[in-house]
Design a protein around this motif. Structure first.
Motif, PDB file in Angstrom:
ATOM      1  N   ALA A   1      49.249  33.838  33.374  1.00  0.00           N
ATOM      2  CA  ALA A   1      47.820  33.542  33.240  1.00  0.00           C
ATOM      3  C   ALA A   1      47.640  32.116  32.756  1.00  0.00           C
ATOM      4  CB  ALA A   1      47.174  34.510  32.258  1.00  0.00           C
ATOM      5  N   LEU A   2      46.682  31.416  33.344  1.00  0.00           N
ATOM      6  CA  LEU A   2      46.299  30.093  32.842  1.00  0.00           C
ATOM      7  C   LEU A   2      44.833  30.192  32.440  1.00  0.00           C
ATOM      8  CD1 LEU A   2      47.193  27.157  32.350  1.00  0.00           C
ATOM      9  CD2 LEU A   2      46.208  26.610  34.573  1.00  0.00           C
ATOM     10  N   LYS A   3      44.548  29.991  31.169  1.00  0.00           N
ATOM     11  CA  LYS A   3      43.212  30.218  30.602  1.00  0.00           C
ATOM     12  C   LYS A   3      42.736  31.616  31.020  1.00  0.00           C
ATOM     13  CE  LYS A   3      42.330  25.245  30.773  1.00  0.00           C
ATOM     14  NZ  LYS A   3      42.506  24.838  29.371  1.00  0.00           N
ATOM     15  N   ASN A   4      41.617  31.701  31.758  1.00  0.00           N
ATOM     16  CA  ASN A   4      41.096  33.027  32.129  1.00  0.00           C
ATOM     17  C   ASN A   4      41.508  33.458  33.542  1.00  0.00           C
ATOM     18  OD1 ASN A   4      39.539  31.118  33.403  1.00  0.00           O
ATOM     19  ND2 ASN A   4      37.602  32.182  33.104  1.00  0.00           N
ATOM     20  N   VAL A   5      42.507  32.784  34.109  1.00  0.00           N
ATOM     21  CA  VAL A   5      42.947  33.076  35.482  1.00  0.00           C
ATOM     22  C   VAL A   5      44.252  33.869  35.459  1.00  0.00           C
ATOM     23  CG1 VAL A   5      43.612  32.098  37.711  1.00  0.00           C
ATOM     24  CG2 VAL A   5      41.882  30.940  36.300  1.00  0.00           C
ATOM     25  N   PHE A   6      44.218  35.058  36.045  1.00  0.00           N
ATOM     26  CA  PHE A   6      45.391  35.919  36.089  1.00  0.00           C
ATOM     27  C   PHE A   6      45.984  35.841  37.492  1.00  0.00           C
ATOM     28  CE2 PHE A   6      42.811  37.117  32.610  1.00  0.00           C
ATOM     29  CZ  PHE A   6      43.701  37.481  31.603  1.00  0.00           C
ATOM     30  N   ILE A   7      47.224  35.375  37.571  1.00  0.00           N
ATOM     31  CA  ILE A   7      47.831  35.002  38.852  1.00  0.00           C
ATOM     32  C   ILE A   7      48.740  36.133  39.305  1.00  0.00           C
ATOM     33  CG2 ILE A   7      49.204  33.240  40.032  1.00  0.00           C
ATOM     34  CD1 ILE A   7      48.423  31.327  37.638  1.00  0.00           C
ATOM     35  N   MET A   8      48.312  36.841  40.351  1.00  0.00           N
ATOM     36  CA  MET A   8      48.985  38.073  40.759  1.00  0.00           C
ATOM     37  C   MET A   8      49.647  37.884  42.132  1.00  0.00           C
ATOM     38  SD  MET A   8      47.698  40.266  38.325  1.00  0.00           S
ATOM     39  CE  MET A   8      47.637  41.895  39.063  1.00  0.00           C
ATOM     40  N   PRO A   9      50.696  38.666  42.372  1.00  0.00           N
ATOM     41  CA  PRO A   9      51.361  38.578  43.682  1.00  0.00           C
ATOM     42  C   PRO A   9      50.519  39.233  44.780  1.00  0.00           C
ATOM     43  CG  PRO A   9      52.336  40.318  42.367  1.00  0.00           C
ATOM     44  CD  PRO A   9      51.320  39.651  41.486  1.00  0.00           C
ATOM     45  N   GLY A  10      50.749  38.833  46.022  1.00  0.00           N
ATOM     46  CA  GLY A  10      49.958  39.357  47.128  1.00  0.00           C
ATOM     47  C   GLY A  10      50.458  40.675  47.701  1.00  0.00           C
ATOM     48  N   VAL A  11      51.718  40.976  47.482  1.00  0.00           N
ATOM     49  CA  VAL A  11      52.249  42.232  48.020  1.00  0.00           C
ATOM     50  C   VAL A  11      51.528  43.398  47.322  1.00  0.00           C
ATOM     51  CG1 VAL A  11      54.312  43.649  48.287  1.00  0.00           C
ATOM     52  CG2 VAL A  11      54.477  41.158  48.463  1.00  0.00           C
ATOM     53  N   PRO A  12      50.844  44.248  48.108  1.00  0.00           N
ATOM     54  CA  PRO A  12      49.966  45.239  47.483  1.00  0.00           C
ATOM     55  C   PRO A  12      50.642  46.163  46.453  1.00  0.00           C
ATOM     56  CG  PRO A  12      49.419  45.026  49.788  1.00  0.00           C
ATOM     57  CD  PRO A  12      50.664  44.206  49.571  1.00  0.00           C
ATOM     58  N   THR A  13      51.858  46.599  46.715  1.00  0.00           N
ATOM     59  CA  THR A  13      52.503  47.496  45.732  1.00  0.00           C
ATOM     60  C   THR A  13      52.717  46.762  44.401  1.00  0.00           C
ATOM     61  OG1 THR A  13      54.626  46.900  46.734  1.00  0.00           O
ATOM     62  CG2 THR A  13      53.682  48.999  47.389  1.00  0.00           C
ATOM     63  N   LEU A  14      53.122  45.502  44.462  1.00  0.00           N
ATOM     64  CA  LEU A  14      53.330  44.738  43.230  1.00  0.00           C
ATOM     65  C   LEU A  14      51.999  44.411  42.551  1.00  0.00           C
ATOM     66  CD1 LEU A  14      56.094  42.151  44.210  1.00  0.00           C
ATOM     67  CD2 LEU A  14      56.329  44.450  43.266  1.00  0.00           C
ATOM     68  N   PHE A  15      51.014  44.049  43.348  1.00  0.00           N
ATOM     69  CA  PHE A  15      49.697  43.720  42.797  1.00  0.00           C
ATOM     70  C   PHE A  15      49.161  44.894  41.982  1.00  0.00           C
ATOM     71  CE2 PHE A  15      45.135  43.445  42.686  1.00  0.00           C
ATOM     72  CZ  PHE A  15      44.855  42.095  42.573  1.00  0.00           C
TER      73      PHE A  15
ATOM     74  N   ARG B   1      50.779  47.540  40.735  1.00  0.00           N
ATOM     75  CA  ARG B   1      51.598  47.885  39.580  1.00  0.00           C
ATOM     76  C   ARG B   1      51.311  46.929  38.427  1.00  0.00           C
ATOM     77  NH1 ARG B   1      57.693  47.087  40.623  1.00  0.00           N
ATOM     78  NH2 ARG B   1      57.207  48.322  42.474  1.00  0.00           N
ATOM     79  N   LYS B   2      51.211  45.635  38.739  1.00  0.00           N
ATOM     80  CA  LYS B   2      50.981  44.648  37.688  1.00  0.00           C
ATOM     81  C   LYS B   2      49.590  44.780  37.084  1.00  0.00           C
ATOM     82  CE  LYS B   2      54.217  40.921  38.695  1.00  0.00           C
ATOM     83  NZ  LYS B   2      54.492  40.160  37.468  1.00  0.00           N
ATOM     84  N   PHE B   3      48.597  45.020  37.929  1.00  0.00           N
ATOM     85  CA  PHE B   3      47.253  45.120  37.363  1.00  0.00           C
ATOM     86  C   PHE B   3      47.124  46.343  36.466  1.00  0.00           C
ATOM     87  CE2 PHE B   3      42.846  46.334  37.042  1.00  0.00           C
ATOM     88  CZ  PHE B   3      42.309  45.152  36.556  1.00  0.00           C
ATOM     89  N   VAL B   4      47.613  47.473  36.941  1.00  0.00           N
ATOM     90  CA  VAL B   4      47.540  48.702  36.134  1.00  0.00           C
ATOM     91  C   VAL B   4      48.238  48.483  34.795  1.00  0.00           C
ATOM     92  CG1 VAL B   4      48.400  51.086  36.014  1.00  0.00           C
ATOM     93  CG2 VAL B   4      47.260  50.262  38.096  1.00  0.00           C
ATOM     94  N   ASP B   5      49.305  47.715  34.826  1.00  0.00           N
ATOM     95  CA  ASP B   5      50.092  47.447  33.624  1.00  0.00           C
ATOM     96  C   ASP B   5      49.289  46.718  32.537  1.00  0.00           C
ATOM     97  OD1 ASP B   5      52.669  47.741  32.445  1.00  0.00           O
ATOM     98  OD2 ASP B   5      53.013  45.596  32.743  1.00  0.00           O
ATOM     99  N   ILE B   6      48.371  45.848  32.959  1.00  0.00           N
ATOM    100  CA  ILE B   6      47.654  45.024  31.962  1.00  0.00           C
ATOM    101  C   ILE B   6      46.163  45.332  31.881  1.00  0.00           C
ATOM    102  CG2 ILE B   6      49.307  43.103  32.207  1.00  0.00           C
ATOM    103  CD1 ILE B   6      47.048  41.603  33.775  1.00  0.00           C
ATOM    104  N   ARG B   7      45.690  46.344  32.621  1.00  0.00           N
ATOM    105  CA  ARG B   7      44.240  46.490  32.777  1.00  0.00           C
ATOM    106  C   ARG B   7      43.496  46.823  31.489  1.00  0.00           C
ATOM    107  NH1 ARG B   7      44.331  51.929  36.514  1.00  0.00           N
ATOM    108  NH2 ARG B   7      45.319  53.261  34.957  1.00  0.00           N
ATOM    109  N   ASP B   8      44.165  47.462  30.529  1.00  0.00           N
ATOM    110  CA  ASP B   8      43.425  47.876  29.332  1.00  0.00           C
ATOM    111  C   ASP B   8      42.779  46.708  28.587  1.00  0.00           C
ATOM    112  OD1 ASP B   8      43.688  50.558  29.690  1.00  0.00           O
ATOM    113  OD2 ASP B   8      45.536  50.729  28.508  1.00  0.00           O
ATOM    114  N   ARG B   9      43.361  45.526  28.744  1.00  0.00           N
ATOM    115  CA  ARG B   9      42.773  44.387  28.047  1.00  0.00           C
ATOM    116  C   ARG B   9      41.406  43.982  28.598  1.00  0.00           C
ATOM    117  NH1 ARG B   9      45.361  39.259  27.587  1.00  0.00           N
ATOM    118  NH2 ARG B   9      47.162  40.458  26.926  1.00  0.00           N
ATOM    119  N   PHE B  10      41.050  44.477  29.794  1.00  0.00           N
ATOM    120  CA  PHE B  10      39.765  44.101  30.398  1.00  0.00           C
ATOM    121  C   PHE B  10      38.675  45.157  30.187  1.00  0.00           C
ATOM    122  CE2 PHE B  10      43.205  42.381  33.138  1.00  0.00           C
ATOM    123  CZ  PHE B  10      43.062  41.048  32.762  1.00  0.00           C
ATOM    124  N   ARG B  11      39.009  46.266  29.521  1.00  0.00           N
ATOM    125  CA  ARG B  11      38.068  47.388  29.429  1.00  0.00           C
ATOM    126  C   ARG B  11      36.821  46.990  28.649  1.00  0.00           C
ATOM    127  NH1 ARG B  11      39.040  52.280  31.087  1.00  0.00           N
ATOM    128  NH2 ARG B  11      41.314  52.024  31.013  1.00  0.00           N
TER     129      ARG B  11
END
Lengths: 262, 262
Positions: free
Chosen positions: A151-165, A167-177
């Motif tokens: 992440a750079l400032k408020n930008v979260f940089i995610m991979p384009g491959v859907p399975t990875l995208f 998995r990574k988002f679910v992993d960190i999503r609680d911080r956005f609730r």
């Protein structure tokens, strides 16, 4: 805001955090792959109570990515990018975001150690590009302690491959609730033109409720779907009852106000 | 363009006409409806030989629509908007586009006659909003001589309802037809990191060919899909053979260069 005789635009209470999505990929724009990551994130952000305000799909173009991400970073609380992260010539997202924020790429020591540990003696030089991030970037760890999100400032940089995208988002999503919204729907057997004055009256009376009107021509039992949504359950319920009583027996189906994202 | 040590960005021959899509709709951003119109137009534009350079989804917000459409109109040869066209309070696309171009809304006499003829004695006042267009707009007729597409300069203003969007675009699409491109694919059993130097060499040798590299982790028989695309069949074929011979027996499947859009 008045935009013409008798017309108002819903003024939505803006206490929800906002987000933008930037999808980076020639492969989407040229139809090689169907877009999956924004489609997934729409539902996730809604459930988290985050107000998604923009999705942009841009090509693998350094200047375009740089300008688009910077613009979204200034407008919204969170920005999620998808794609262009990897070891090949078309993976330019890190360089583009660095450029957008006026910084450069650096090889992050923690990431480099992880890349070397993962590939061991099979490491190709190009794999080390996975450790190159904009200077000043943070590594955001979720429950998966192996590969963080960059992440750079408020930008979260995610991979384009859907399975990875995913998995990574679910992993960190609680911080956005954030706070949930209340939503309701009415399916009505009234044409939009005839419905418009009733909608205008409800919009004027309940400015915090966002009301959508969607004509459908291929449905047999209703002509228009009306959606109501807002941060206040009282206001959404009030708008819902006001509209339902105006339309009367031509309401075909009701979906009562309920909280979304709890 | 060099973007770092050993990295090049494909420089795509830009003799194809370009396009941008602006999807207007809270209903997409909030997940009430899945996006269908950009998904449809991606395939249509590709088949027509038009280079789609951007898709933006914006909310029902006057200023945002105005600025986004104007920006796309300046960047691209064609802009297609979807949604916000109709008789209710949330249908603000015409007003927004007028504002973006510094003009105002006018009631178009031809459209007004069509609206009155269609609804006859069932006409509701709000239906007449369908005849309100930005001053200076043209009516674009296809084979369907009943309801034209409203266009202002290079902006084609389409309805958001997917059945109508498709019917209207198909009706007028022949006017956008341009040159076909040549496309090819290689499915390879090589990791991206190892593949990167070969890709860099081909990118440097064939600058007119756009090469994409897409790792896939859920496929059993290949690790990366490589796509090649460009206006010159000779160049795409040359790049294809150069890459295939470099990778050798680890090419799992080949899809030979062929013209798309003819």
């Amino acid at each position: 805001m008045s935009i013409g005789p008798g017309l108002t635009m819903p003024c939505y209470a803006r206490d929800m955090p906002t987000a933008g999505i930037v999808i980076i990929g020639d492969e989407i724009l040229s139809g090689k792959f169907a877009e999956e990551n924004a489609a997934f994130l729409i539902g996730e952000l809604r459930a988290l109570g985050v107000d998604l305000r923009r999705i942009t799909v841009v090509p693998d173009d350094l200047e375009d990515i740089a300008a688009t991400v910077l613009d979204c970073s200034r407008r919204f609380d969170y920005v999620f990018t998808s794609g262009g992260v990897g070891p090949t010539h078309d993976d330019i997202t890190m360089a583009a975001i660095a450029k957008g924020f006026g910084t450069t790429i650096m090889r992050h020591p923690d990431l480099e150690a992880r890349v070397r540990g993962y590939w061991k003696d099979k490491l190709a030089d190009a794999n080390l590009r996975l450790a190159d991030v904009p200077d000043g970037a943070e590594l955001v760890y979720g429950k998966d302690q192996i590969w963080p999100v960059v992440a750079l400032k408020n930008v979260f940089i995610m991979p384009g491959v859907p399975t990875l995208f995913r998995r990574k988002f679910v992993d960190i999503r609680d911080r956005f609730r954030a706070e949930p919204v209340t939503a309701a729907r009415l399916y009505v057997d009234v044409e939009e033109g005839e419905l418009a004055p009733s909608l205008d009256a409800v919009v004027a009376r309940y400015p915090s409720v966002k009301i959508g009107s969607y004509p459908r021509f291929s449905e047999k039992d209703f002509k228009v779907l009306v959606t109501l949504e807002g941060p206040s359950t009282d206001d959404v319920s009030g708008a819902f009852e006001m509209l339902a009583s105006t339309i009367g027996p031509r309401v075909i189906r009701r979906e009562e106000p309920q909280r979304v994202g709890e």
